[in-house]
Design an enzyme around this catalytic site. Structure first.
Site, PDB file in Angstrom:
ATOM      1  N   HIS A 242      -3.885 183.368  51.544  1.00 32.08           N
ATOM      2  CA  HIS A 242      -2.396 182.859  50.180  1.00 32.08           C
ATOM      3  C   HIS A 242      -2.280 182.755  48.620  1.00 32.08           C
ATOM      4  CE1 HIS A 242      -0.313 182.324  54.546  1.00 32.08           C
ATOM      5  NE2 HIS A 242      -1.399 181.283  55.067  1.00 32.08           N
TER       6      HIS A 242
HETATM    7  C1  BDR Z   1       0.757 177.632  52.414  1.00 34.95           C
HETATM    8  O1  BDR Z   1       0.458 176.528  52.650  1.00 34.95           O
HETATM    9  C2  BDR Z   1      -0.595 175.847  52.658  1.00 34.95           C
HETATM   10  O2  BDR Z   1      -0.813 175.635  54.041  1.00 34.95           O
HETATM   11  C3  BDR Z   1      -1.771 177.413  52.217  1.00 34.95           C
HETATM   12  O3  BDR Z   1      -2.493 176.283  51.251  1.00 34.95           O
HETATM   13  C4  BDR Z   1      -0.317 177.846  51.470  1.00 34.95           C
HETATM   14  O4  BDR Z   1      -0.130 177.849  49.560  1.00 34.95           O
HETATM   15  C5  BDR Z   1       1.033 179.325  53.524  1.00 34.95           C
HETATM   16  O5  BDR Z   1       1.630 178.880  53.716  1.00 34.95           O
END
Ligand code: BDR
Ligand code: CA
Length: 312
Positions: A242
């Site tokens: 992400h």
């Molecule tokens: C987001 O939530 C976290 O688990 C990750 O770092 C990312 O920023 C994804 O939904």
């Protein structure tokens, strides 16, 4: 001239990879500060993990500030079930020797934005938006001085990853997210709609191991640990990377495609709390407040990440 950025973050392995990518691109990005926030794991760990990343990158002079230890209104929710107990499980890294910079992250964000030329600082939030929302509440005059906010959060076509309707970063602090989406600064969003296409396939992960460096080994270890959750939970071919999408966008915007739309955050309904309601089809006359990204050249993205990290 390098673009001045502040990385607001809750590491988390994917945050860690994003920080490394930014620090690996000094000709393009000047990281003024890393501001830690509670999210994937508590603040006591997101601060330490941020320090570990500046040290791993060989950039201990980049200041790390501690920010908010809980969301603006709601209780903190963490995600050890994804990231492990430390937030960086899978990477075998020593405790940092560098200390946190003095002062609160929220105050530092305000000071930096107010003391630089208007339009010169880009905020890069990679976690719950508590620090940024609190800064906007305390000093709304920072909003028109921002060049841009490029954040990872939300989902529309992909739905949510924390509730059926909400993505983690927005769900943890919807009130802060609401302030950000209504602040008037130019906003670019990397939602699940994009990041669920940035999947780490075995051929991508192998390239980190093949770097043959301490950093490559650490990145391979932590990303291999991190991806197991999404592979098991969603049956994906690999874990979505992400947060590096935010930094990759700053370096190579041509890798991404999106649309200028209205985005509103649900802050009332418990059923859909933290949902990002995107007017993708222009159904309303609500103002277009964000560029909502929807596509990515995933191979180009991983090439960029591997190429840059191999320079550290
Ligand atoms: C987001 O939530 C976290 O688990 C990750 O770092 C990312 O920023 C994804 O939904
Ligand atoms: Ca994050």
């Amino acid at each position: 001239m390098a673009r001045k950025i502040i990385i607001d973050t809750d590491p988390g392995q994917d945050d860690a990879a994003a920080i490394l990518l930014a620090l690996a691109a000094p000709d393009d990005l000047e990281v003024l500060a890393i501001t830690a926030v509670a999210g994937n794991v508590p603040l006591s760990l997101t601060t330490v993990n941020s320090l570990k990343m500046v040290e791993l990158a060989g950039r201990p002079e980049v200041p790390v500030y501690a920010g908010c230890d809980r969301p603006m209104v709601r209780p903190l929710i963490t995600a050890e079930y994804v990231h492990g107990k430390t937030g960086l499980d899978g990477a075998d890294l020593p405790d940092p020797v560098t200390s946190l910079a003095p002062g609160h992250a929220v105050d530092r964000i305000i000071e930096l934005v107010m003391s630089h030329e208007p339009g010169s600082i880009t905020l890069c939030p990679l976690g719950p938006l508590t620090n940024i929302g609190t800064a906007l509440a305390k000093a709304p005059e920072i909003a028109p001085r921002l060049a841009e906010i490029v954040l990872m959060g939300g989902g529309f076509f992909e739905g949510g990853n924390t509730t059926p309707a909400a993505e983690f970063n927005i769900y943890v602090d919807p009130q802060a997210a609401d302030l950000v989406f209504r602040c008037g600064a130019p906003l670019t969003v990397m939602p699940l709609d994009v990041t669920h296409r940035a999947l780490m396939l075995p051929r991508h992960l192998d390239r980190f191991a093949q770097m043959g460096t301490r950093l490559g080994t650490a990145v391979h270890g932590m990303l291999a640990f991190y991806e197991r959750y999404d592979v098991e939970k969603y049956g994906m071919e690999g874990g979505p990377l992400h947060d590096p999408c935010v930094i990759a966008y700053l370096l190579r915007p041509d890798l991404f495609g999106g649309r200028q739309v209205n985005v509103a955050v649900e802050v009332e309904s418990e059923l859909t709390m933290g949902m990002t309601v995107v007017d993708w089809w222009g159904m309303t006359s609500r103002p277009r407040n964000a560029r909502w990204m929807g596509s990515i050249d995933a191979d180009g993205f991983f090439d960029l990440l591997v190429d840059r990290l191999s320079r550290l």
